[in-house]
Scaffold this motif. Sequence first.
Motif, PDB file in Angstrom:
ATOM      1  N   UNK A  19       0.851  -1.186   0.000  1.00  0.00           N
ATOM      2  CA  UNK A  19       0.000   0.000   0.000  1.00  0.00           C
ATOM      3  C   UNK A  19       0.890   1.241   0.000  1.00  0.00           C
ATOM      4  N   UNK A  20       0.331   2.419  -0.262  1.00  0.00           N
ATOM      5  CA  UNK A  20       1.163   3.629  -0.335  1.00  0.00           C
ATOM      6  C   UNK A  20       1.927   3.948   0.946  1.00  0.00           C
ATOM      7  N   UNK A  21       1.424   3.522   2.100  1.00  0.00           N
ATOM      8  CA  UNK A  21       2.080   3.825   3.371  1.00  0.00           C
ATOM      9  C   UNK A  21       3.548   3.412   3.381  1.00  0.00           C
ATOM     10  N   UNK A  22       3.852   2.244   2.791  1.00  0.00           N
ATOM     11  CA  UNK A  22       5.183   1.655   2.897  1.00  0.00           C
ATOM     12  C   UNK A  22       6.106   2.017   1.741  1.00  0.00           C
ATOM     13  N   UNK A  23       5.779   3.057   1.003  1.00  0.00           N
ATOM     14  CA  UNK A  23       6.521   3.389  -0.216  1.00  0.00           C
ATOM     15  C   UNK A  23       8.005   3.646   0.024  1.00  0.00           C
ATOM     16  N   UNK A  24       8.377   4.150   1.194  1.00  0.00           N
ATOM     17  CA  UNK A  24       9.793   4.482   1.437  1.00  0.00           C
ATOM     18  C   UNK A  24      10.691   3.260   1.373  1.00  0.00           C
ATOM     19  N   UNK A  25      10.164   2.091   1.724  1.00  0.00           N
ATOM     20  CA  UNK A  25      10.969   0.866   1.642  1.00  0.00           C
ATOM     21  C   UNK A  25      11.406   0.609   0.203  1.00  0.00           C
ATOM     22  N   UNK A  26      10.484   0.813  -0.717  1.00  0.00           N
ATOM     23  CA  UNK A  26      10.751   0.536  -2.126  1.00  0.00           C
ATOM     24  C   UNK A  26      11.555   1.662  -2.771  1.00  0.00           C
ATOM     25  N   UNK A  27      11.341   2.887  -2.306  1.00  0.00           N
ATOM     26  CA  UNK A  27      12.157   4.001  -2.771  1.00  0.00           C
ATOM     27  C   UNK A  27      13.615   3.789  -2.354  1.00  0.00           C
ATOM     28  N   UNK A  28      13.818   3.387  -1.101  1.00  0.00           N
ATOM     29  CA  UNK A  28      15.181   3.183  -0.597  1.00  0.00           C
ATOM     30  C   UNK A  28      15.900   2.080  -1.366  1.00  0.00           C
TER      31      UNK A  28
ATOM     32  N   UNK B 177      14.717   8.015   2.502  1.00  0.00           N
ATOM     33  CA  UNK B 177      13.616   7.736   1.586  1.00  0.00           C
ATOM     34  C   UNK B 177      12.335   8.441   2.038  1.00  0.00           C
ATOM     35  N   UNK B 178      12.106   8.488   3.355  1.00  0.00           N
ATOM     36  CA  UNK B 178      10.932   9.196   3.871  1.00  0.00           C
ATOM     37  C   UNK B 178      10.994  10.680   3.509  1.00  0.00           C
ATOM     38  N   UNK B 179      12.175  11.257   3.629  1.00  0.00           N
ATOM     39  CA  UNK B 179      12.341  12.673   3.302  1.00  0.00           C
ATOM     40  C   UNK B 179      12.028  12.928   1.831  1.00  0.00           C
ATOM     41  N   UNK B 180      12.440  12.020   0.966  1.00  0.00           N
ATOM     42  CA  UNK B 180      12.150  12.176  -0.455  1.00  0.00           C
ATOM     43  C   UNK B 180      10.659  12.030  -0.716  1.00  0.00           C
ATOM     44  N   UNK B 181      10.029  11.039  -0.094  1.00  0.00           N
ATOM     45  CA  UNK B 181       8.589  10.830  -0.284  1.00  0.00           C
ATOM     46  C   UNK B 181       7.784  12.028   0.197  1.00  0.00           C
ATOM     47  N   UNK B 182       8.223  12.634   1.284  1.00  0.00           N
ATOM     48  CA  UNK B 182       7.483  13.767   1.835  1.00  0.00           C
ATOM     49  C   UNK B 182       7.658  15.043   1.022  1.00  0.00           C
ATOM     50  N   UNK B 183       8.744  15.127   0.270  1.00  0.00           N
ATOM     51  CA  UNK B 183       9.033  16.360  -0.468  1.00  0.00           C
ATOM     52  C   UNK B 183       8.665  16.294  -1.942  1.00  0.00           C
ATOM     53  N   UNK B 184       8.427  15.087  -2.462  1.00  0.00           N
ATOM     54  CA  UNK B 184       8.181  14.947  -3.892  1.00  0.00           C
ATOM     55  C   UNK B 184       7.117  13.888  -4.145  1.00  0.00           C
ATOM     56  N   UNK B 185       5.864  14.312  -4.276  1.00  0.00           N
ATOM     57  CA  UNK B 185       4.771  13.371  -4.501  1.00  0.00           C
ATOM     58  C   UNK B 185       4.979  12.554  -5.765  1.00  0.00           C
ATOM     59  N   UNK B 186       5.622  13.137  -6.767  1.00  0.00           N
ATOM     60  CA  UNK B 186       5.834  12.417  -8.022  1.00  0.00           C
ATOM     61  C   UNK B 186       6.662  11.147  -7.794  1.00  0.00           C
ATOM     62  N   UNK B 187       7.588  11.182  -6.849  1.00  0.00           N
ATOM     63  CA  UNK B 187       8.364   9.992  -6.526  1.00  0.00           C
ATOM     64  C   UNK B 187       7.457   8.890  -5.974  1.00  0.00           C
ATOM     65  N   UNK B 188       6.487   9.286  -5.151  1.00  0.00           N
ATOM     66  CA  UNK B 188       5.531   8.330  -4.589  1.00  0.00           C
ATOM     67  C   UNK B 188       4.649   7.767  -5.705  1.00  0.00           C
ATOM     68  N   UNK B 189       4.129   8.654  -6.545  1.00  0.00           N
ATOM     69  CA  UNK B 189       3.260   8.221  -7.638  1.00  0.00           C
ATOM     70  C   UNK B 189       3.967   7.253  -8.578  1.00  0.00           C
ATOM     71  N   UNK B 190       5.239   7.489  -8.810  1.00  0.00           N
ATOM     72  CA  UNK B 190       5.996   6.630  -9.719  1.00  0.00           C
ATOM     73  C   UNK B 190       6.295   5.273  -9.091  1.00  0.00           C
ATOM     74  N   UNK B 191       6.502   5.248  -7.771  1.00  0.00           N
ATOM     75  CA  UNK B 191       6.913   4.012  -7.115  1.00  0.00           C
ATOM     76  C   UNK B 191       5.746   3.098  -6.761  1.00  0.00           C
TER      77      UNK B 191
END
Length: 329
Positions: free
Chosen positions: A51-60, A256-270
Amino acid sequence: MTRNLRCRAIAVGAAVALALTACGSGGESPDTTANADGLEKTTIKVGALPIPDSVSLYIANAKGYFKEEGLTVEPVTITGGAAAIPQVENGSLDISMTNYVSTFSAVEAGKKIKLVADMYQAAENNFNIMVPKDSPINAVADLKGKTILVNNLRNVATLAVTTQLKVAGLTENDVKFAEKPFPEMGNAIASGQADAGWITEPFITATQSQLGFRKLADTMTGETENLPIAGWMATEEWAQKHPKTLAAFQRAISKAQALASSDRKEVEAMVPTYTKITPEVASVITLGTYPSELNADRLQKVADLMLEYKYLEKPIDVKSIIVAPPAAG
């Protein structure tokens, strides 16, 4: 968030359901020899809901943040934060996603669980009470005597709804809560099995667009405004045995959390890469926030609410179950 955030049909919802009902395999997570950075383990298994909550794991992972720390992280799909506690206890997971309500209940029950990093915090309109478009229910007070679907009983869902009932002059005893997985809620309510549901994204968007549901109330207002929902946990024993490995995980996940919080596009892409949420849906769903710091004062709010609403029998000092992040520099 925990959110038992945050196992989260409908043309859009049916596709999402495939991701949210999947389960990961267990098995012992192997110890590896220490690497050049002195990590006690260089490969760890980390449990997460798709789910979107855990996106930082996959971004990292995708950005190489774990690799920079000398870590190989293997995501394992879990069915829920509470369900993952036995997996971290038996060693099949090193670290796992958890929601804070489940965590504090487990700690009161004697579980030796530590919170090691933050993950997800509620925002406006991403945890709503939803009703069919033609429902006679037009205010929270109208829920008296009605059945409300939640994903788990006596957890963040029922706690959040109960705070809104209180504002309307009702208590949890004035309604009936019934469990139903998020992917099944829309059709269950539409077919008359219940009157309302506590629904999160992407199912808010799905039920609105496909079934015409409407929002009755945002449950993350008042006492629950900006409520911390979910974080990362490990056992006390694991944290003590693997301090350098844990510190490496904390540094990478915070980045990764800092990136997710500052750039929604990173979340949308991941998000579409590890869920069945399409890019189109990812671009329109309402998201919470991704704190990069595990703040005891914010989390204490959850424990205090649980005490107020009798989810806990005695106070919990949240600071006592947090593993501090490594010092900067």
